[in-house]
Motif scaffolding. Structure first.
Motif, short mmCIF file in Angstrom:
data_model
loop_
_atom_site.label_atom_id
_atom_site.label_comp_id
_atom_site.label_asym_id
_atom_site.label_seq_id
_atom_site.Cartn_x
_atom_site.Cartn_y
_atom_site.Cartn_z
N MET A 52 0.83 -1.20 0.00
CA MET A 52 0.00 0.00 0.00
C MET A 52 0.87 1.26 0.00
O MET A 52 0.59 2.21 -0.73
CB MET A 52 -0.93 0.00 1.22
N ALA A 53 1.94 1.24 0.80
CA ALA A 53 2.83 2.41 0.87
C ALA A 53 3.48 2.68 -0.49
O ALA A 53 3.53 3.82 -0.96
CB ALA A 53 3.90 2.18 1.94
N VAL A 54 3.98 1.62 -1.13
CA VAL A 54 4.64 1.79 -2.43
C VAL A 54 3.63 2.25 -3.48
O VAL A 54 3.92 3.14 -4.30
CB VAL A 54 5.31 0.47 -2.87
N ALA A 55 2.43 1.66 -3.45
CA ALA A 55 1.39 2.04 -4.42
C ALA A 55 1.03 3.51 -4.28
O ALA A 55 0.90 4.23 -5.28
CB ALA A 55 0.16 1.16 -4.24
N ILE A 56 0.87 3.98 -3.04
CA ILE A 56 0.52 5.39 -2.82
C ILE A 56 1.66 6.30 -3.27
O ILE A 56 1.44 7.29 -3.98
CB ILE A 56 0.20 5.63 -1.33
N ALA A 57 2.89 5.98 -2.86
CA ALA A 57 4.03 6.84 -3.16
C ALA A 57 4.22 7.01 -4.67
O ALA A 57 4.33 8.14 -5.18
CB ALA A 57 5.29 6.28 -2.52
N ALA A 176 2.88 11.62 1.99
CA ALA A 176 4.03 11.37 2.87
C ALA A 176 3.60 10.86 4.23
O ALA A 176 4.21 9.92 4.78
CB ALA A 176 4.86 12.64 3.00
N ALA A 177 2.56 11.46 4.80
CA ALA A 177 2.10 11.05 6.13
C ALA A 177 1.67 9.59 6.13
O ALA A 177 2.04 8.81 7.02
CB ALA A 177 0.96 11.95 6.58
N ILE A 178 0.89 9.20 5.14
CA ILE A 178 0.39 7.82 5.10
C ILE A 178 1.51 6.84 4.76
O ILE A 178 1.62 5.77 5.37
CB ILE A 178 -0.76 7.69 4.08
N VAL A 179 2.36 7.19 3.80
CA VAL A 179 3.44 6.30 3.39
C VAL A 179 4.41 6.05 4.54
O VAL A 179 4.81 4.91 4.81
CB VAL A 179 4.18 6.88 2.17
N VAL A 180 4.80 7.11 5.24
CA VAL A 180 5.73 6.96 6.37
C VAL A 180 5.11 6.09 7.46
O VAL A 180 5.77 5.20 8.02
CB VAL A 180 6.12 8.34 6.92
N ALA A 181 3.83 6.32 7.77
CA ALA A 181 3.16 5.53 8.81
C ALA A 181 3.12 4.05 8.41
O ALA A 181 3.37 3.16 9.25
CB ALA A 181 1.75 6.06 9.04
#
Length: 351
Positions: A52-57, A176-181
Motif C-alpha cells: 500500500m505504501a509503495v502504491a501510494i508513493a 508522505a504522512a500515510i506512506v511513512v506511517a
C-alpha cells in the motif's frame, strides 16, 4: 501497435507477474488478517502495508508530475454513497473469510490446481454481473441514489487544500504522512525485516498497482480511442473475463480481463515450474456451500464498494480517495467479524 492493444498486452504482463508473486508469497489481505488476528503472525499484514505504501508513493508521484490523471478513475468522483461503499465493503470482507480468500487469491489458487477456487471465481463473476447489470442492479442503483452525497473534497489532498494549502503541497503532505506511517508499521516487525521474500513481494505488488495507472493513464491516453484509467482490481474484471469467454463475438478484451487471464497463467506456470501444482477439492458439501456463499457476497459487495481488497485496498487507496478509505474500513471490519467474535467463521479445510 495501437494504444488499446498495448494496454491489453501490458495488462497481461502485469497479471503474469502478480500471479507469480501471489503464489510464491501468499499475498492476500484475508490471509494477512487471519495470521495477524487469529494466529499471531504479523508478517503478511506487513507485506500488504508495504504494498500500500509503495502504491501510494509511486501513484501520487505519477499524478503530481502530470503523467497520469487519477481524477479520471472511478474512485475520485464528486458524488458517492458512503453507506453503500461501507456496506459493500462489509459484505466483501465477510465473504472473503467464508471463501477463504479474495477474488485475486482465488485466481492464484486456481492456477495451482485448487478446484475450490474455480467455484469461487465462477460464483463471484455471476454475482458481480448480476449486481452490475442484472437482477440485483436495480436495488443497488436505488440504494446509491437514495444515499449519495456530493462533496467538494473527494480526496485527502483536496481536503487539505480546503485549508488553504496548494494542491502540490497537499498531495505531498497527505501521501508522505500515510506512506511513512505504513512503512514504520511494516518494518517495526522484526520477523518481517528478516523476510526478504515478503519485502520484495510488497514492493512488487505496489509497483504493479502504479504500473497499471501508468499503462492505462499514460500509454492508453489516446484522444481518438481512450481507455478507462484504472489499475489492478478483480471483481468487475473477473465478471468481464467470464462474459468474454462465453460471448466473445462482438466483445473486446480490456485491461481488467487481460490481468485476470495473466494472474491465472502466471500462477499456473509458476506452480508447474516450482512443482506446487496439485489438484484439490472440497472436503464436504457444507464446505462448498459456504465457499459459494462467500463468493456471492464478494461479487455483490465488491460491486457496491467499487472494488475488492486489491481494487479498493491498494488501487483505490493509492488515489487517496475518501470513498476508498470508507470502503476499506468496511472490508477490514467485515473481515475482522469473520475471524473473531460472535460472527466468527469456524475454520474447515485450509486452502
Amino acid at each position: 501497435m495501437e494504444s488499446t492493444q498495448l494496454v491489453i498486452l501490458a495488462g497481461l504482463v502485469i497479471g503474469l507477474i502478480y500471479g507469480a508473486v501471489g503464489l510464491l508469497s501468499g499475498f492476500c489481505l484475508m490471509s494477512s488478517m487471519r495470521g495477524w488476528l487469529a494466529q499471531g503472525d504479523g508478517r503478511l499484514v506487513r507485506t500488504y502495508a508495504l504494498a500500500m505504501a509503495v502504491a501510494i508513493a509511486v501513484s501520487q508521484f505519477l499524478a503530481g508530475s502530470g503523467t497520469v490523471d487519477l481524477g479520471k478513475s472511478i474512485y475520485l468522483q464528486q458524488t458517492f454513497s458512503v453507506p453503500v461503499l461501507f456496506l459493500g465493503g462489509l459484505l466483501f470482507g465477510y465473504g472473503m473469510v467464508l471463501s477463504n480468500g479474495c477474488g485475486s487469491r482465488a485466481l492464484v489458487l486456481l492456477g495451482r490446481g485448487n478446484l475450490r477456487s474455480f467455484v469461487v471465481v465462477i460464483v463471484l463473476a455471476i454475482a458481480a454481473q448480476m449486481t452490475l447489470k442484472g437482477l440485483v442492479a436495480p436495488a443497488r442503483i436505488a440504494l446509491v441514489q437514495a444515499s449519495q452525497t456530493t462533496v467538494n473534497a473527494n480526496s485527502l489532498p483536496s481536503l487539505l487544500a480546503t485549508f488553504g494549502a496548494a494542491e502540490s503541497v497537499s498531495r505531498a503532505l497527505a501521501a508522505a504522512a500515510i506512506v511513512v506511517a505504513l512503512i514504520l508499521f511494516a518494518f517495526a516487525h522484526p520477523a518481517f525485516r528478516r523476510s526478504p521474500g515478503q519485502i520484495a513481494a510488497g514492493v512488487l505488488v505496489g509497483l504493479l498497482v502504479a504500473g497499471g495507472w501508468f499503462v492505462t493513464g499514460y500509454l492508453g491516453a489516446d484522444d481518438f480511442n481512450p481507455v478507462p484509467v484504472t489499475s489492478l482490481t478483480f471483481v468487475a474484471p473477473i465478471a468481464d473475463a467470464l462474459q468474454y469467454a462465453m460471448l466473445s463475438t462482438g466483445l473486446t478484451p480490456n485491461f481488467g480481463s487481460a490481468t485476470v487471464a495473466g494472474v491465472f497463467a502466471g500462477s499456473l506456470v509458476t506452480a508447474i515450474a516450482t512443482r506446487r501444482f496439485k489438484l484439490e477439492s472440497y472436503s464436504s458439501p457444507r464446505h462448498m456451500l459456504r465457499s459459494g456463499t462467500g463468493a456471492a457476497l464478494m461479487g455483490i459487495g465488491g460491486v457496491m464498494a467499487f472494488g475488492c481488497s486489491i481494487g479498493q485496498g491498494l488501487t483505490g487507496v493509492s488515489t487517496l480517495a475518501l470513498g476508498s478509505f470508507v470502503a476499506v474500513a468496511g472490508i477490514l471490519i467485515g473481515t475482522t467479524a469473520g475471524l473473531r467474535g460472535s460472527l466468527r467463521v469456524q475454520p474447515l479445510a485450509v486452502a
